[in-house]
Each structure stands twice: as structure tokens, then as C-alpha cells.
Design an enzyme around this catalytic site. Sequence first.
Site, PDB file in Angstrom:
ATOM      1  N   ASP A 540       0.842  -1.194   0.000  1.00 35.83           N
ATOM      2  CA  ASP A 540       0.000   0.000   0.000  1.00 35.83           C
ATOM      3  C   ASP A 540       0.873   1.238   0.000  1.00 35.83           C
ATOM      4  OD1 ASP A 540       0.625   0.758   2.824  1.00 35.83           O
ATOM      5  OD2 ASP A 540      -0.374  -1.146   3.242  1.00 35.83           O
ATOM      6  N   GLU A 620      22.099 -21.671 -18.515  1.00 31.55           N
ATOM      7  CA  GLU A 620      21.195 -20.838 -17.709  1.00 31.55           C
ATOM      8  C   GLU A 620      21.979 -19.766 -16.946  1.00 31.55           C
ATOM      9  OE1 GLU A 620      17.451 -23.813 -16.647  1.00 31.55           O
ATOM     10  OE2 GLU A 620      19.347 -24.083 -15.560  1.00 31.55           O
TER      11      GLU A 620
END
Length: 750
Positions: A540, A620
Site C-alpha cells: 500500500d 542458464e
Amino acid sequence: MAIYAEKNAQGETLFILETEKSTYQMKADTNGYLLHLYYGDRIEREDTDYLLHKEDRGFGACPYDLGRNRTYSLDSIPQEYSAGGAGDFRTPCISAEFENGGRTLDLRYVSYKELEKKPALAGLPALYETEENKAQTLEICLKDSAEDLYVYLLYSVFEKEDIIARSCRVENRTGKQVALNAVLSACMDINEDSPLDLISFWGRHCMERNVERRPVAHGKTVIDSIRGTSSAQENPFVILCDPDTTEDFGRCWGLSFVYSGNFAATAEKNQLGLTRLTMGINPEGFRWNLQNGEVFQAPEAVFCYSPMGLTELSQKYHQIYRKNLCRGYWKDRRRPVLINNWEATYFGFDTEKLVAIAETAGKLGVELLVMDDGWFGKRDDDWSGLGDWKVNEKKLPGGMKALCDRINALGMKLGVWFEPEMVSEDSDLFRAHPDWFLHVPERGYSRSRYQLVLDYSRKEVRDNIHDQMAAVLSSANIEYVKWDMNRHLTEVWSAGLPADRQGEVYHRYMLGVYELMERLLTEFPHVLFEGCSSGGGRFDAGMLYYMPQSWCSDNTDAIERLEIQYGTSFGYPMSAVGAHVSASPNHQTGRRTPFYTRGVVAMAGTFGYELDLNTLTDEEREMVREQVAFYKKNYDTINRGDYYRLTDPAKNTEFCAWEFVAQDQKKALLFGVITHVRSNIAMPVIRLKGLKPQAKYRLLCKAEGVGNSEKAARALEGIYSGSLLMGAGLRIPNLRGDWPSFCVELEEVQ
Ligand code: GLA
């Protein structure tokens, strides 16, 4: 000038707030009521009170002092800050209870003043002004007609950003105690009988901020939390808009609450079809005893209006929150690319394991190791240890400093996880202070993840945790803190307050949390704080004031993250969205996705990894190096640029795309994931946004997928004009395989 106040011949005062694209009007009328007149497209400075509904209506309650006038009812006239009990039957902004038990409040206009500076709100997060982005602030004073109870409404106008920040302060000068049963922060009465949609963001653990849009219907729709935190279940950000509003078209009003505790946003349509939208601390569970001479400060709520659709609305929030809410050392600095050991090791780690992870990560360009849960007390599982913030030397021999020195020697920073608001029953803290957690005496209490919530309304509790945390943070060169909060508040009762003040505990808890955060930020100004609440459970605007980034979700599945990050982007900047590449199969869903795709999705935020890079293949690992380098190179475009949602992942099940455009529009990035690979179809065309129409852009495209995928991506490469890319668009490359994805880089060429 963004604020105008003008008194007319009848003695009414008209207030006009102006931003670049919006006008906000209110009026203190001859009866002394502060009416809301208008909030919408920027208009001339003309009084819009001709739109008011002053008619004789059945059941209309008219103020006593208006005598035989039957046409003036507060229930049908738009109010700026409605008081409960005196004829407006809609959601009140304030509800007060006086000594005689009376709950009627009659607020009338007293005066106004313009403040030189936007005031800070004592103990609360709030927007602040900067040299670049100044605000003008209007303060309007209202007073109860019978008692000396004063209400001050604050409006801070950020003109360029189309933002109006509101808050409210109540001052008791009645000579007696007044109980406040509700003090909301903002209200908007839309004085139109037109259909509107409400957009809100619901969720759950591991699936936060799903977008829900529905027509505002008669009665009330309440989006709220009574969990003690803003929560994953609902978010304190809502949008009202016309039913035909889209990303690029139509009126929309955002209302965002700069607060992390209980909240309520209510959209209410009344008998006349007028819509009221309110936002504030949830009145449920709230009752504040305001003594004579005391002041109650409500948190801030931030309005934004856009006449041009949801994308612009979101971008306005992104800008204002980046520039005028996030603070401190890390506000404008590039934040480190991090690796977090949680999904790599869970509780099962020691110094050697962490160093091994950091060593590989450091070589690939990662800059910060976050040591997650499990380094302290007796914490080998989630049953024990919270509250005992002392290094477990069995795992970290030599303590924090020894670990930190080794991590620093690798050229990496060290970050540490805390969950400061919690206590485990199996902890030294709990044994020493069994009354320090929220619970009602003589009753059982709820466990959640086996843990209990510390009573942050009590200073001695905060001081204890502060001292423990400060000791850890001073013991080594710790440069990052992950502040977690993994359960909600239940049995809310504090041993520190008398019976008649237990209604204050929820808010005092929040004030306590903010106080400790502020204290630690002041003492350790260079530490980067990241918020977390079982993922994005306390995502928030309040938290952004203390912590410029927040772990967005415990769900690290790249495909699920498409929706989570999409929903989050409506109200919050991507620079706040913690997003990591994790292992495949994914730990939450078991889905296998290509490494490349996981990188593409995690780059829409503050980027990092959440796996043991030592378990990856060489190929990777090479990809990690490339991803990190790419992210750092494009940091500004991603974290300071404009964000465009190009598809809605909940609706478009074929592919998901989003775009970042640098502030100077010289660079842009288009990312996409094919969420449904099909054979033998014409791939869709996507039109880009936010480019300079006349400029030429060099387009580079990378992708990963099987077969001819990479070739298909490269086939897009060339020079295109902005108008072409925005008008005619770009055909999505035909990628094959499971969850393939692509990344388009655009750079202006002369
Ligand atoms: C929460 C967080 C995770 C991790 C764990 C540790 O769930 O969201 O990222 O830190 O706690 O217990």
C-alpha cells in the site's frame, strides 16, 4: 495558482482547486454547509452550483435553522465531508459521540486559509513536496454548531501531476471527552445520476490484486480490511470510472489511501442515483476517545483524476509515489539486483551455503544477498524463534559480522530478513513477556502460522524490538532489510490501555509500526528496506513512504505473476514491485517455464533471483549474466519510465504484453509472453504506445522458444517510425514451446 477562494455577494465562499487536467469545486453556502460541487475535467472558473438538487422530496430531513424551507436536504445535496446524524443518511465521514451519548454532529463552515507548506502529518506517512513538485495547500475549518468540536480539512494540490491529497484533523475544545466512532479521510460526491463502474483489487495469499470491475449499484459496496493490515484480500486503492472508460479513453477517478492498517472504501449510490465514494480508517473496530484539548489526525488519501483513461491515471500515481512519497537514500538510486535464499534453502542454510550462493551470484552481476528467515533464535521451522533477534551461531558461526565480511569480500552486499511485529510462543521474548502480544485476557487466542502479534501500541514493546534490531544492524555492514509481516491481527486488545480505549488499538498498532520504521530509517539511513507480508499482503501507499519496494507476492510462478503484476500496476509504480526469477518447476504451482520467460516477467519490477544459481546449467547461468546486465542497462526505462499495460492477462488468454517508455521517449521496451501457443494461426498485431510519432526507432528483438522461435523474433528487427509502431503495430513473433516470451528493445536513431 492552483487554489482559488472567492466570496460572492450572498456571502458564499466558492473554493476551486485546479490541476492541469482537472477542476475540483466546493462551496460554503449561506447556510454554512460545505457542499461538494464538482470534480472532473478542467473547466472555467465558473460556479457549478446550478447543478445542485434543491427540491422538496419525500423523507427529506431539512436543517432546523432553515425554518419552513423543505427543499434543502443534506441527503440529496452533495457534501464535502458529511457528518453523521443530521439528515444525510449516506455514509458519514465523521461520527462523534458526545458526553450525553448523543451522536449528532452538525458541521458548519468557519474559515479557510492557504498554508505556505504542505504540513507533515504527525506520525503518519504522507506525500511531501519537493522543489520540482510543489504543492499548494488549502485548509478549511468546520465546527459543530452546538459544541466546540473542530474539523480541519486539508487539500494539497500537485498541479502538474493532477493529484489532490486530502486529510482531516479533529480538534476537541469542548471541555469534555468526545468519542470518535469514524473519521474518514476523503469523500467524493459525484453530483450526476450517471452509471459508473467501481474497480477494486481483491486477492489472497499468492494471488494478490486481481482486478474486479463492476457497476456501482444502489446501496453500498464496501472494499475494506479489518485484518489490522491493508491486506492481500482487498487493497486500499479504488477507481471510479465511466462504464466506457478504457486504458486510453474516458473519465476515471482514483482514490488511494496512504495507510497500512484497517481501511474502508465505500461506493454508495443513493435514491437519486448520486454516487458517494469515501475512504478512511475502517470505522469497524475503531473508537477513539478524544480528550479535551487533543487532536486526532486522520491519514492521507490521494485523489487523481484523468479524463483520458486508466493508463494515464496509473502513470500519475506512479510518478507522484516515486517522486513525492518514496524517500531517502534509495529514492533515486539504482537499487541492487538481489538474490534471496528463501526458495533456495528455506530454513536449511548455514554460512557456507549462503556464501556458495553469493559467490556464484556475484560473478554473474548480482549485487546483494538477502538472508531470509531462519538466521536467528531457535528458528528451524515456523513454530519458534520470532522475537529473538539474535544470531544462531550454529548456522552462522562467528555471528553476523563473520558472514557479512565474507559476503562483502565477494563484492556483494548483505541483506537480512526480520519479522519485527511477531512473536513465537517458543521464544525467550514470549517467556519473558507473556502479556506483550495482542489477546484478550481469560480467552483463547488464534495462532496463525503458529505466531502471535506483538502489541505495537505499547512503547516498551517497540523499544525492545528496536534495541534488538538496532544491535543486529550495527553489528555488521547490513545494507538491506526485508521487513515481513505474516499474519493478521485477531483478539485485538491491549494490556496498555483501559477498557474504554480498546477501540484505539488497531490504529495505535499502526502508529507504533510507523514509529519504529521511522526510527530505524533515521538511525540507519543507508539501509534499503523492502516491505513484505507473506508476499504482497501489505502492498500500500503507506508502506512506500518507509520502504520504496515491496515483495509483490509469494507466488513466483512467471505466468501467475502476469496477473499479479498487472493488477499491482494500477495503483503502484513498478519500481516498488519486488519480482524474482525462481526455480522450475515452480514451488507454488509446479509449472515449468523457460528461464528466459521467468527473466522477462521478473524484469517488470525490482529485479532479483530466488533460487540457488549453483543448481543451474552453464547455459542458464550465462542467461543470468545477460539478464542482470540487460536489467541494469535498462534500469531507468523500467523504474523511471512510463508503464503501459497492453493486454489484460485475465481476459487475453493468448498472450500478455506490457511496455516501458523512458521519460525522454528515446528508449522503450516491449515484453510479451505467449500464454497459449497454437499451430497455424496468424499471430496477433500489437500497437505500441507512448513513442514519439515522428522519431525513428531501431528495433531489436530477442526471444526464447523452440524451433524457429528465435529466428521469428529476429525477423522483426529493423528501423520503424514511432507512428508506424503505434498506428500499424507490430506482429507478435510466432514462438513455439511452453510459455515462450520475447523482449523488444527500441532505441531512437537519428
Ligand atoms: C513470507 C515471505 C517469504 C519468506 C517467508 C519466510 O512468506 O513472503 O518471502 O520471507 O515469509 O518465512
